[in-house]
Design an enzyme around this catalytic site. Structure first.
Site, PDB file in Angstrom:
ATOM      1  N   ILE A  19      31.316  33.173  33.491  1.00  0.00           N
ATOM      2  CA  ILE A  19      30.215  32.220  33.652  1.00  0.00           C
ATOM      3  C   ILE A  19      29.090  32.573  32.668  1.00  0.00           C
ATOM      4  O   ILE A  19      28.476  31.686  32.062  1.00  0.00           O
ATOM      5  CB  ILE A  19      29.713  32.237  35.111  1.00  0.00           C
ATOM      6  CG1 ILE A  19      30.819  31.694  36.043  1.00  0.00           C
ATOM      7  CG2 ILE A  19      28.441  31.413  35.250  1.00  0.00           C
ATOM      8  CD1 ILE A  19      30.481  31.733  37.524  1.00  0.00           C
ATOM      9  N   VAL A  64      25.266  48.788  35.718  1.00  0.00           N
ATOM     10  CA  VAL A  64      24.136  48.649  36.645  1.00  0.00           C
ATOM     11  C   VAL A  64      24.174  49.625  37.817  1.00  0.00           C
ATOM     12  O   VAL A  64      23.256  49.647  38.631  1.00  0.00           O
ATOM     13  CB  VAL A  64      23.990  47.195  37.172  1.00  0.00           C
ATOM     14  CG1 VAL A  64      23.578  46.255  36.057  1.00  0.00           C
ATOM     15  CG2 VAL A  64      25.258  46.723  37.877  1.00  0.00           C
ATOM     16  N   ALA A  94      33.434  44.027  44.043  1.00  0.00           N
ATOM     17  CA  ALA A  94      33.859  44.604  45.331  1.00  0.00           C
ATOM     18  C   ALA A  94      35.292  45.063  45.148  1.00  0.00           C
ATOM     19  O   ALA A  94      36.017  44.526  44.299  1.00  0.00           O
ATOM     20  CB  ALA A  94      33.763  43.572  46.447  1.00  0.00           C
ATOM     21  N   TYR A 154      36.289  36.107  51.327  1.00  0.00           N
ATOM     22  CA  TYR A 154      35.131  36.448  50.495  1.00  0.00           C
ATOM     23  C   TYR A 154      34.417  37.685  51.082  1.00  0.00           C
ATOM     24  O   TYR A 154      33.829  38.487  50.363  1.00  0.00           O
ATOM     25  CB  TYR A 154      34.191  35.250  50.366  1.00  0.00           C
ATOM     26  CG  TYR A 154      33.268  35.327  49.176  1.00  0.00           C
ATOM     27  CD1 TYR A 154      33.761  35.404  47.878  1.00  0.00           C
ATOM     28  CD2 TYR A 154      31.881  35.325  49.354  1.00  0.00           C
ATOM     29  CE1 TYR A 154      32.908  35.475  46.787  1.00  0.00           C
ATOM     30  CE2 TYR A 154      31.017  35.385  48.265  1.00  0.00           C
ATOM     31  CZ  TYR A 154      31.534  35.464  46.985  1.00  0.00           C
ATOM     32  OH  TYR A 154      30.685  35.539  45.915  1.00  0.00           O
ATOM     33  N   LYS A 161      26.124  38.729  48.548  1.00  0.00           N
ATOM     34  CA  LYS A 161      25.436  37.559  47.967  1.00  0.00           C
ATOM     35  C   LYS A 161      24.255  37.131  48.843  1.00  0.00           C
ATOM     36  O   LYS A 161      23.246  36.636  48.320  1.00  0.00           O
ATOM     37  CB  LYS A 161      26.416  36.391  47.792  1.00  0.00           C
ATOM     38  CG  LYS A 161      27.460  36.614  46.694  1.00  0.00           C
ATOM     39  CD  LYS A 161      26.856  36.834  45.315  1.00  0.00           C
ATOM     40  CE  LYS A 161      27.891  36.768  44.217  1.00  0.00           C
ATOM     41  NZ  LYS A 161      27.372  37.236  42.920  1.00  0.00           N
ATOM     42  N   LEU A 193      37.754  36.359  35.755  1.00  0.00           N
ATOM     43  CA  LEU A 193      38.300  37.663  36.147  1.00  0.00           C
ATOM     44  C   LEU A 193      37.856  38.042  37.557  1.00  0.00           C
ATOM     45  O   LEU A 193      38.664  38.472  38.373  1.00  0.00           O
ATOM     46  CB  LEU A 193      37.771  38.741  35.186  1.00  0.00           C
ATOM     47  CG  LEU A 193      38.598  39.133  33.978  1.00  0.00           C
ATOM     48  CD1 LEU A 193      37.923  40.324  33.306  1.00  0.00           C
ATOM     49  CD2 LEU A 193      40.027  39.465  34.372  1.00  0.00           C
ATOM     50  N   ALA A 194      36.562  37.868  37.833  1.00  0.00           N
ATOM     51  CA  ALA A 194      36.028  38.281  39.134  1.00  0.00           C
ATOM     52  C   ALA A 194      36.672  37.477  40.268  1.00  0.00           C
ATOM     53  O   ALA A 194      37.083  38.035  41.285  1.00  0.00           O
ATOM     54  CB  ALA A 194      34.512  38.112  39.160  1.00  0.00           C
TER      55      ALA A 194
HETATM   56  P1  NAP Z   1      33.516  37.837  35.348  1.00  0.00           P
HETATM   57  O1  NAP Z   1      33.764  37.122  34.076  1.00  0.00           O
HETATM   58  O2  NAP Z   1      34.558  38.789  35.822  1.00  0.00           O
HETATM   59  O3  NAP Z   1      32.090  38.529  35.300  1.00  0.00           O
HETATM   60  C1  NAP Z   1      31.696  39.550  36.193  1.00  0.00           C
HETATM   61  C2  NAP Z   1      30.962  40.543  35.364  1.00  0.00           C
HETATM   62  O4  NAP Z   1      30.389  41.587  36.162  1.00  0.00           O
HETATM   63  C3  NAP Z   1      31.899  41.217  34.371  1.00  0.00           C
HETATM   64  O5  NAP Z   1      31.340  41.127  33.086  1.00  0.00           O
HETATM   65  C4  NAP Z   1      31.914  42.639  34.880  1.00  0.00           C
HETATM   66  O6  NAP Z   1      32.189  43.546  33.862  1.00  0.00           O
HETATM   67  C5  NAP Z   1      30.508  42.765  35.397  1.00  0.00           C
HETATM   68  N1  NAP Z   1      30.324  44.000  36.152  1.00  0.00           N
HETATM   69  C6  NAP Z   1      31.069  44.491  37.165  1.00  0.00           C
HETATM   70  N2  NAP Z   1      30.618  45.697  37.534  1.00  0.00           N
HETATM   71  C7  NAP Z   1      29.548  45.969  36.727  1.00  0.00           C
HETATM   72  C8  NAP Z   1      28.649  47.071  36.606  1.00  0.00           C
HETATM   73  N3  NAP Z   1      28.743  48.163  37.388  1.00  0.00           N
HETATM   74  N4  NAP Z   1      27.670  47.001  35.667  1.00  0.00           N
HETATM   75  C9  NAP Z   1      27.544  45.939  34.866  1.00  0.00           C
HETATM   76  N5  NAP Z   1      28.378  44.880  34.919  1.00  0.00           N
HETATM   77  C10 NAP Z   1      29.363  44.904  35.836  1.00  0.00           C
HETATM   78  O7  NAP Z   1      33.358  36.790  36.544  1.00  0.00           O
HETATM   79  P2  NAP Z   1      32.339  35.591  36.820  1.00  0.00           P
HETATM   80  O8  NAP Z   1      33.028  34.778  37.854  1.00  0.00           O
HETATM   81  O9  NAP Z   1      31.875  34.981  35.570  1.00  0.00           O
HETATM   82  O10 NAP Z   1      31.131  36.341  37.568  1.00  0.00           O
HETATM   83  C11 NAP Z   1      29.773  36.266  37.146  1.00  0.00           C
HETATM   84  C12 NAP Z   1      28.882  36.069  38.349  1.00  0.00           C
HETATM   85  O11 NAP Z   1      29.098  34.768  38.881  1.00  0.00           O
HETATM   86  C13 NAP Z   1      29.130  37.045  39.495  1.00  0.00           C
HETATM   87  O12 NAP Z   1      27.892  37.394  40.088  1.00  0.00           O
HETATM   88  C14 NAP Z   1      29.939  36.207  40.462  1.00  0.00           C
HETATM   89  O13 NAP Z   1      29.875  36.661  41.797  1.00  0.00           O
HETATM   90  C15 NAP Z   1      29.251  34.877  40.283  1.00  0.00           C
HETATM   91  N6  NAP Z   1      29.965  33.705  40.799  1.00  0.00           N
HETATM   92  C16 NAP Z   1      31.260  33.463  40.428  1.00  0.00           C
HETATM   93  C17 NAP Z   1      31.907  32.343  40.930  1.00  0.00           C
HETATM   94  C18 NAP Z   1      33.342  32.068  40.560  1.00  0.00           C
HETATM   95  O14 NAP Z   1      34.008  31.274  41.246  1.00  0.00           O
HETATM   96  N7  NAP Z   1      33.862  32.630  39.502  1.00  0.00           N
HETATM   97  C19 NAP Z   1      31.249  31.454  41.793  1.00  0.00           C
HETATM   98  C20 NAP Z   1      29.918  31.727  42.141  1.00  0.00           C
HETATM   99  C21 NAP Z   1      29.282  32.854  41.637  1.00  0.00           C
HETATM  100  P3  NAP Z   1      33.714  44.072  33.698  1.00  0.00           P
HETATM  101  O15 NAP Z   1      34.659  42.957  33.968  1.00  0.00           O
HETATM  102  O16 NAP Z   1      33.728  44.488  32.307  1.00  0.00           O
HETATM  103  O17 NAP Z   1      33.818  45.138  34.719  1.00  0.00           O
END
Ligand code: NAP
Length: 254
Positions: A19, A64, A94, A154, A161, A193-194
């Protein structure tokens, strides 16, 4: 251009499906200057080419879970830019085992880890970057509806969250006198990925198509555009808010 010359530090870019990648792309299209953080040296190789592709000015390590590293990242941003206008927090983690089955079985360590990485990190970032924030700076986090209602699997991330969203409100009050705004975007489900770590994620996607007012899943671009709005002066009267970008799913009762 809504963000002409504004300096944006983007966290959470893991790949081009992240995102944060879409947020960075949209901010760039609206004239923002970009820098990216990455968690740990191993990930530098992944983030550097993405930063180059998006015209990023520099990348900085920031795991972080490490307060010193957050402070060092703030020091680097201070040295490179002097100040900052936009902070994007797009970080969550998580353990996979805690994203399936019964929430009741969450371990103390799993709970603490999810809260630390996914919620406290926003507070820690605001602390370290506060001296650098320009007046009218905009901070935003990414959240999900599982904070408000129970979404199967979740689990602990829903609790994290909820803490993140409450933190947005408290931070908005602390930083409001400086005209700094703190908001969150509650994004609908997106394949990243997340989210691949959440059991039954495909069911969540199909539920949206069936039940959301817009009858479609959102795109990464939908979130990017909302982020531009929150980052821009168009949203200068909005703080402490959770902006849903979820095809309207959250308004539905039955
Ligand atoms: P993503 O591409 O996997 O991004 C998650 C990021 O968090 C990755 O860059 C990951 O780095 C980083 N991260 C994890 N542990 C960390 C740490 N200790 N220090 C710094 N960075 C760290 O997935 P995404 O879905 O775009 O997630 C971004 C945000 O959007 C998250 O807060 C997620 O909960 C939120 N969100 C996602 C969705 C969805 O459906 N995808 C919906 C609503 C909200 P590494 O991968 O390199 O560890």
């Amino acid at each position: 251009m809504l963000l002409e010359g504004k300096k944006a530090l983007i966290t959470g870019v893991a790949n081009n499906k992240s995102i944060a990648y879409a947020v960075a792309q949209a901010c760039k299209e609206h004239g923002a200057r970009l820098a990216f953080s990455y968690p740990g040296e191993a990930l530098q190789k992944r983030v550097e080419p993405l930063s180059e592709e998006l015209g990023g000015e520099f990348v900085v390590p920031m795991d972080v879970t490490d307060s010193n590293e957050i402070q060092q990242a703030a020091d680097t941003v201070a040295a490179k830019w002097g100040n900052v206008d936009i902070l994007v927090h797009a970080i969550a983690f998580a353990h996979r085992d805690d994203l399936k089955g019964r929430f009741i079985e969450t371990s103390r360590e799993g709970f603490t880890t999810a809260m630390d990485v996914s919620a406290y990190s926003l507070v820690a970032m605001c602390q370290a970057f506060e001296p650098l924030l320009n007046p009218e700076a905009s901070i935003m986090a990414l959240t999900y509806y599982g904070s408000q209602k129970v979404v199967p699997n979740y689990n602990v991330m829903g609790v994290a969250k909820a803490a993140l969203e409450a933190s947005v409100r408290y931070l908005a009050v602390d930083l409001g006198p400086k005209q700094v705004r703190v908001n969150a975007i509650s994004a609908g489900p997106l394949k990243t990925l997340a989210s691949s770590g959440i059991s039954g994620f495909k069911t969540i996607l199909s539920q949206i198509e069936q039940r959301a007012p817009l009858q479609r899943n959102i795109s990464q671009e939908d979130v990017g555009n909302a982020a531009v709005y929150l980052a821009s002066d168009l949203a200068r009267g909005t703080t402490g808010e959770i902006l849903y970008v979820d095809s309207g799913y959250n308004i539905m009762g039955l």
